[in-house]
Design a protein around this motif. Structure first.
Motif, PDB file in Angstrom:
ATOM      1  N   LEU A  15       8.999  17.843  -3.772  1.00  0.00           N
ATOM      2  CA  LEU A  15       8.796  17.587  -5.158  1.00  0.00           C
ATOM      3  C   LEU A  15       8.201  18.591  -5.986  1.00  0.00           C
ATOM      4  CD1 LEU A  15       9.722  15.791  -7.468  1.00  0.00           C
ATOM      5  CD2 LEU A  15       7.618  14.547  -7.221  1.00  0.00           C
ATOM      6  N   TRP A  16       6.877  18.769  -5.383  1.00  0.00           N
ATOM      7  CA  TRP A  16       5.825  19.632  -6.094  1.00  0.00           C
ATOM      8  C   TRP A  16       6.025  21.217  -5.594  1.00  0.00           C
ATOM      9  CZ3 TRP A  16       4.841  17.200 -10.227  1.00  0.00           C
ATOM     10  CH2 TRP A  16       4.572  15.856 -10.337  1.00  0.00           C
ATOM     11  N   ARG A  71      11.539   6.377  -8.994  1.00  0.00           N
ATOM     12  CA  ARG A  71      11.705   6.736  -7.541  1.00  0.00           C
ATOM     13  C   ARG A  71      11.070   5.811  -6.460  1.00  0.00           C
ATOM     14  NH1 ARG A  71      10.748  12.804  -4.830  1.00  0.00           N
ATOM     15  NH2 ARG A  71      10.693  11.897  -2.591  1.00  0.00           N
ATOM     16  N   ARG A  95       0.436  11.870 -14.193  1.00  0.00           N
ATOM     17  CA  ARG A  95       1.172  11.893 -12.945  1.00  0.00           C
ATOM     18  C   ARG A  95       1.311  13.320 -12.564  1.00  0.00           C
ATOM     19  NH1 ARG A  95       6.353  11.417 -11.838  1.00  0.00           N
ATOM     20  NH2 ARG A  95       7.145  11.262 -14.042  1.00  0.00           N
ATOM     21  N   GLY A 143      13.568   4.691  -3.936  1.00  0.00           N
ATOM     22  CA  GLY A 143      13.107   5.305  -2.835  1.00  0.00           C
ATOM     23  C   GLY A 143      12.206   4.771  -1.933  1.00  0.00           C
ATOM     24  N   GLU A 144      11.111   3.969  -2.371  1.00  0.00           N
ATOM     25  CA  GLU A 144      10.071   3.493  -1.738  1.00  0.00           C
ATOM     26  C   GLU A 144      10.606   1.917  -1.366  1.00  0.00           C
ATOM     27  OE1 GLU A 144       7.750   4.933  -0.004  1.00  0.00           O
ATOM     28  OE2 GLU A 144       8.192   6.987  -0.851  1.00  0.00           O
ATOM     29  N   ALA A 145      10.718   1.086  -2.497  1.00  0.00           N
ATOM     30  CA  ALA A 145      10.512  -0.436  -2.252  1.00  0.00           C
ATOM     31  C   ALA A 145      11.867  -0.860  -1.993  1.00  0.00           C
ATOM     32  CB  ALA A 145      10.168  -1.039  -3.598  1.00  0.00           C
ATOM     33  N   LEU A 176       1.661   2.376  -3.307  1.00  0.00           N
ATOM     34  CA  LEU A 176       0.510   2.989  -4.053  1.00  0.00           C
ATOM     35  C   LEU A 176       0.356   4.533  -3.527  1.00  0.00           C
ATOM     36  CD1 LEU A 176      -2.059   1.936  -5.744  1.00  0.00           C
ATOM     37  CD2 LEU A 176      -3.270   1.926  -3.587  1.00  0.00           C
ATOM     38  N   VAL A 177       0.378   4.630  -2.133  1.00  0.00           N
ATOM     39  CA  VAL A 177       0.218   6.229  -1.729  1.00  0.00           C
ATOM     40  C   VAL A 177       1.335   6.889  -2.408  1.00  0.00           C
ATOM     41  CG1 VAL A 177       0.498   7.594   0.240  1.00  0.00           C
ATOM     42  CG2 VAL A 177      -0.818   5.459   0.661  1.00  0.00           C
ATOM     43  N   ASP A 183       0.956  -1.403   0.081  1.00  0.00           N
ATOM     44  CA  ASP A 183       0.038   0.102   0.123  1.00  0.00           C
ATOM     45  C   ASP A 183       0.774   1.494   0.095  1.00  0.00           C
ATOM     46  OD1 ASP A 183      -2.251  -1.454  -0.062  1.00  0.00           O
ATOM     47  OD2 ASP A 183      -2.793  -1.101   2.050  1.00  0.00           O
ATOM     48  N   TYR A 184       1.987   1.107   0.785  1.00  0.00           N
ATOM     49  CA  TYR A 184       2.615   2.357   0.737  1.00  0.00           C
ATOM     50  C   TYR A 184       3.357   2.784  -0.468  1.00  0.00           C
ATOM     51  CZ  TYR A 184       6.650  -0.704   1.308  1.00  0.00           C
ATOM     52  OH  TYR A 184       7.606  -1.699   1.345  1.00  0.00           O
ATOM     53  N   VAL A 208       0.508   7.794  -5.830  1.00  0.00           N
ATOM     54  CA  VAL A 208      -0.757   8.678  -6.132  1.00  0.00           C
ATOM     55  C   VAL A 208       0.001  10.061  -5.693  1.00  0.00           C
ATOM     56  CG1 VAL A 208      -2.714   9.625  -4.752  1.00  0.00           C
ATOM     57  CG2 VAL A 208      -2.392   7.291  -5.424  1.00  0.00           C
ATOM     58  N   LYS A 209       1.187  10.212  -4.662  1.00  0.00           N
ATOM     59  CA  LYS A 209       1.757  11.569  -4.781  1.00  0.00           C
ATOM     60  C   LYS A 209       2.441  11.881  -6.301  1.00  0.00           C
ATOM     61  CE  LYS A 209       3.015  11.120   0.117  1.00  0.00           C
ATOM     62  NZ  LYS A 209       4.370  10.740   0.979  1.00  0.00           N
ATOM     63  N   GLY A 210       2.432  10.999  -7.164  1.00  0.00           N
ATOM     64  CA  GLY A 210       3.146  11.589  -8.338  1.00  0.00           C
ATOM     65  C   GLY A 210       4.401  11.149  -8.516  1.00  0.00           C
ATOM     66  N   PHE A 211       5.182  10.246  -7.896  1.00  0.00           N
ATOM     67  CA  PHE A 211       6.387  10.182  -7.958  1.00  0.00           C
ATOM     68  C   PHE A 211       6.736   8.978  -9.146  1.00  0.00           C
ATOM     69  CE2 PHE A 211       7.030  10.279  -2.972  1.00  0.00           C
ATOM     70  CZ  PHE A 211       6.930  11.633  -3.178  1.00  0.00           C
ATOM     71  N   SER A 212       8.027   9.288  -9.705  1.00  0.00           N
ATOM     72  CA  SER A 212       8.103   8.505 -11.034  1.00  0.00           C
ATOM     73  C   SER A 212       8.395   7.044 -10.660  1.00  0.00           C
ATOM     74  CB  SER A 212       9.475   9.219 -11.426  1.00  0.00           C
ATOM     75  OG  SER A 212      10.700   8.790 -10.732  1.00  0.00           O
ATOM     76  N   ASN A 266      12.990  -1.697   1.760  1.00  0.00           N
ATOM     77  CA  ASN A 266      12.412  -2.606   2.580  1.00  0.00           C
ATOM     78  C   ASN A 266      12.646  -3.792   1.957  1.00  0.00           C
ATOM     79  OD1 ASN A 266      10.835  -1.074   4.550  1.00  0.00           O
ATOM     80  ND2 ASN A 266       9.960  -0.430   2.694  1.00  0.00           N
ATOM     81  N   THR A 302      -0.556  -0.295   6.817  1.00  0.00           N
ATOM     82  CA  THR A 302       0.181  -0.619   5.656  1.00  0.00           C
ATOM     83  C   THR A 302       0.441   0.439   4.510  1.00  0.00           C
ATOM     84  OG1 THR A 302      -1.628  -1.441   4.383  1.00  0.00           O
ATOM     85  CG2 THR A 302      -0.336  -3.146   5.755  1.00  0.00           C
ATOM     86  N   ALA A 303      -0.092   1.414   4.767  1.00  0.00           N
ATOM     87  CA  ALA A 303      -0.061   2.830   3.879  1.00  0.00           C
ATOM     88  C   ALA A 303       1.129   3.542   4.041  1.00  0.00           C
ATOM     89  CB  ALA A 303      -1.271   3.232   3.770  1.00  0.00           C
ATOM     90  N   LEU A 304       1.784   3.386   5.403  1.00  0.00           N
ATOM     91  CA  LEU A 304       3.133   4.114   5.380  1.00  0.00           C
ATOM     92  C   LEU A 304       4.228   3.243   5.281  1.00  0.00           C
ATOM     93  CD1 LEU A 304       2.091   6.096   8.556  1.00  0.00           C
ATOM     94  CD2 LEU A 304       2.460   7.117   6.462  1.00  0.00           C
ATOM     95  N   ASN A 305       5.346   3.542   4.710  1.00  0.00           N
ATOM     96  CA  ASN A 305       6.510   2.923   4.522  1.00  0.00           C
ATOM     97  C   ASN A 305       7.060   2.603   5.607  1.00  0.00           C
ATOM     98  OD1 ASN A 305       9.057   2.083   3.618  1.00  0.00           O
ATOM     99  ND2 ASN A 305       9.034   3.274   1.709  1.00  0.00           N
ATOM    100  N   GLY A 309      -0.323  14.584  -9.194  1.00  0.00           N
ATOM    101  CA  GLY A 309       0.365  14.606  -7.943  1.00  0.00           C
ATOM    102  C   GLY A 309       0.180  15.778  -7.103  1.00  0.00           C
TER     103      GLY A 309
END
Lengths: 338, 294
Positions: free
Chosen positions: B119-120, A248, B85, A252-254, A237-238, A234-235, A241-245, A257, B101-104, B89
């Motif tokens: 970023l924006w 990234r 995007r 940056g996210e996956a 996905l979030v 989910d993170y 939605v923030k518009g990251f490439s 972890n 689960t929605a926070l890293n 964004g």
């Protein structure tokens, strides 16, 4: 920090027990295994008295337990005995040869992590497309080919058919050895002798790649799997939605972890890499402890074999310790002692 | 009347190998700026599909067959992935369903609250940090300084949902998609979170698409609502009208199946099987008529 200290204390205790176990096993195995070091040293026409005298000189006439006691007491004082075949102090030989192997194995590990990491990330970026199948196909091939086959293939292609790289040794023998330590590559870089460093690197390319490719293949497989699992969380996905490439999202996210499980397995596989130095150093006549181990076994050089096995054991333990500490440092949940 | 903020018209989505299974059937809805629009329905009614279609995150296998989704007059479905995007964004954000689960898990709250701002909006680290602290204050987070340094596993579910709400409003978006944001929380926290979303939405004048299966939640937070069954609109309108004078039997049956705290002692009635049968017959008739037209 308390967690790290606790892990360290526990691991050092375990390391001592493990090394003692290694010492006992190797000592016993060598005495049980066929082959007589004295017979290897002495000419065919030697008299029984000469043989007995040599046996006494190396303490081989004593009972096993006494022999082990003498050797262990020496090791604890830092005296690993004298090599039977090379007639030199074992510790001195090890301190000359170990740095060469350390440079080789560290370079191979760095190449494997860099190459494997890059391929895994690239494969994740193109997932679901035809390019992913290509990545998986190449990786399947890399997984199937062992280090010594790579080594022989490199010798054939880059040493014989298209001779661009030096085939053997650690550096050009005509240069001489202008070093104070045995870490030739590090020392030449630190002292700014880049021509010599370049020559050393050229000698390392083939053995490093032969050792690195199988490890890189394992890293690709584990990391790509962990990355694609993380990309479904989910993170991500979030963040999407923030518009990251896409890159990234992966890096940056996956990635942070996904490295945990990869690191644990890389540690185990790195010990195979160290084992691989034995045959690969032999193929490239690279003067490390791996090549020396083969000679020591052929000559039944008991003190040298024992010293080498202890060094290999210590290396395995250190690598695993580093992996465990790395896992703690990377995972915030472990770091806070949860 | 000014043009709506978001306008979905005649949206059809399908799944299956040849797109043979309809997921959304000709759904149309308008959302004005500053309005909270509820998407209500049971599992599989298509409410989440609409939310995901707006965000452009439909799972593989579901595709839009026809229709349009226009944000301030720009049809999102005609944009390529990259410009979509960039457009979404900073203007559309998401409050996800499960805050656990929605926070890293590997990044500190500060990093996750400030990344979009940097970023924006191009803010410096220090400015983004100040803005993040201000946002945490807005969502009534105790000890915002400590929360900024924390990793997600150090916060409770309610605190994490507050962080996610703060993140959703960080860029002053025009539209927030709330995808069942209280389903994973326990009942006492649910109420606070609903009030908080409504307060944030009113303060910032944000349009909200609120996905839920709970008519009680709709009554509490939504201005207008669309009631869906099997991907088709059953009833649409102002929540007050919908609840006071439901026209569609499905709406009426759903309301009878809802616990009412203002009418203690009233029993709960399960939705009668005949109502479902009528809904399915209505949808079958719709599918037949459309097949006839083609």
């Amino acid at each position: 920090m308390r967690v790290i200290a606790a892990v360290l204390a526990k691991r050092i205790g375990m390391a001592i027990v493990t090394l003692f176990g290694v010492a006992v096993v190797v000592f016993l195995l060598l005495r049980v295994a066929p082959g007589d070091p004295v017979a290897m040293m002495i000419g065919a026409g030697a008299s029984a008295a000469d043989v007995a005298e040599l046996r006494a000189r190396y303490g081989l006439d004593q009972p096993l337990l006494v022999q082990f006691g003498i050797w262990l007491a020496g090791v604890l004082r830092g005296d690993f005995g004298v090599s039977i075949s090379l007639h030199r102090d074992v510790l001195e030989l090890l301190s000359e040869r170990l740095p060469a192997t350390l440079e080789l194995a560290t370079a191979a590990c760095a190449v494997a992590v860099g190459l494997g990491g890059a391929i895994a990330i690239a494969g994740t970026l193109v997932r679901g497309r035809k390019a992913e199948a290509a990545v998986d196909g190449v990786n399947g091939l890399m997984l199937a080919v062992p280090d010594f086959v790579w080594a022989l293939a490199f010798v054939l292609v880059l040493g014989v058919l298209w001779p661009v790289l030096p085939l053997s040794g650690r550096m050009d023998p005509s240069v001489g050895v202008p070093f104070v330590s045995h870490f030739y590559l590090i020392e030449s870089l630190l002292r700014g002798r880049f021509a010599i460093a370049g020559d050393i690197v050229a000698h390392m390319v083939m053995p490093v790649l032969a050792l690195a490719l199988p490890l890189a293949a394992v890293i690709v497989r584990i990391l790509k799997e962990a990355l694609s699992e993380a990309m479904m969380q989910d993170y991500v996905l979030v963040a999407r939605v923030k518009g990251f490439s896409e890159s990234r999202l992966v890096i940056g996210e996956a990635l942070r972890n996904a490295v945990g499980p990869t690191l644990a397995l890389t540690g185990v596989q790195f010990t195979f890499l160290i084992g691989g130095t034995v045959i690969v150093e032999r193929i490239f006549a690279y003067p490390g402890i791996g090549a020396m181990a083969i000679d020591a076994v052929i000559n039944r050089d008991l003190p040298l074999i024992q010293g080498l096995v202890l060094v290999f054991g210590a290396l395995f333990i250190l690598v695993n310790l580093a992996v465990d500490l790395g896992a703690v440092a990377l995972n915030p949940r472990l770091r806070h002692g949860g | 009347m000014t043009a709506p903020l978001l306008s979905i018209s005649h949206l059809n989505a399908v799944t299956g190998r040849n797109g043979e299974t309809p997921i959304l059937r000709d759904v149309s809805l308008d959302i004005a700026a500053g309005e909270v629009h509820g998407l209500v329905g049971e599992s599989g009614a298509g409410k989440s599909t609409i939310a995901k279609a707006i965000l452009g995150i439909l799972p593989r296998g579901i595709r839009i067959a026809s229709g349009s989704i226009a944000l301030e007059g720009v049809d999102l479905l005609t944009l390529d992935a990259s410009s979509r995007r960039k457009l979404l964004g900073a203007t559309v954000s998401l409050i996800p369903q499960d805050p656990l689960t929605a926070l890293n898990p590997g990044r500190r709250i500060e990093a996750q609250l400030t990344d979009g701002l940097r970023l924006w909006r191009g803010l410096s680290a220090a400015d983004a940090r100040l803005r993040a602290l201000q946002l945490l204050d807005e969502v009534q987070m105790a000890e915002p300084e400590r929360v900024m340094k924390a990793f997600p596993h150090e916060l409770s579910g309610g605190m994490r949902q507050r962080v996610l709400i703060a993140a959703a409003f960080a860029l002053e978006p025009k539209l927030v998609i709330a995808d069942e944001p209280t389903t994973a929380l326990d009942v006492t926290v649910q109420k606070q979170i609903l009030r908080l979303i409504r307060a944030m939405q009113e303060r910032h004048g944000t349009g909200v698409v609120f996905v839920t299966h709970d008519l009680g939640v709709v009554a509490q937070i939504c201005d207008r609502a669309t009631l869906l069954y099997m991907g088709k609109t059953m009833e649409q309108g102002r929540v007050k009208d919908l609840l006071d004078a439901p026209r569609h039997p499905y709406t009426r049956a759903l309301m009878d199946a809802c616990p009412r705290y203002d009418q203690p002692g009233r029993g709960l009635a399960p939705v009668p099987e005949t109502v479902f049968a009528d809904c399915r017959a209505e949808i079958a008739a719709f599918d037949r008529e459309r097949a006839g037209h083609v």
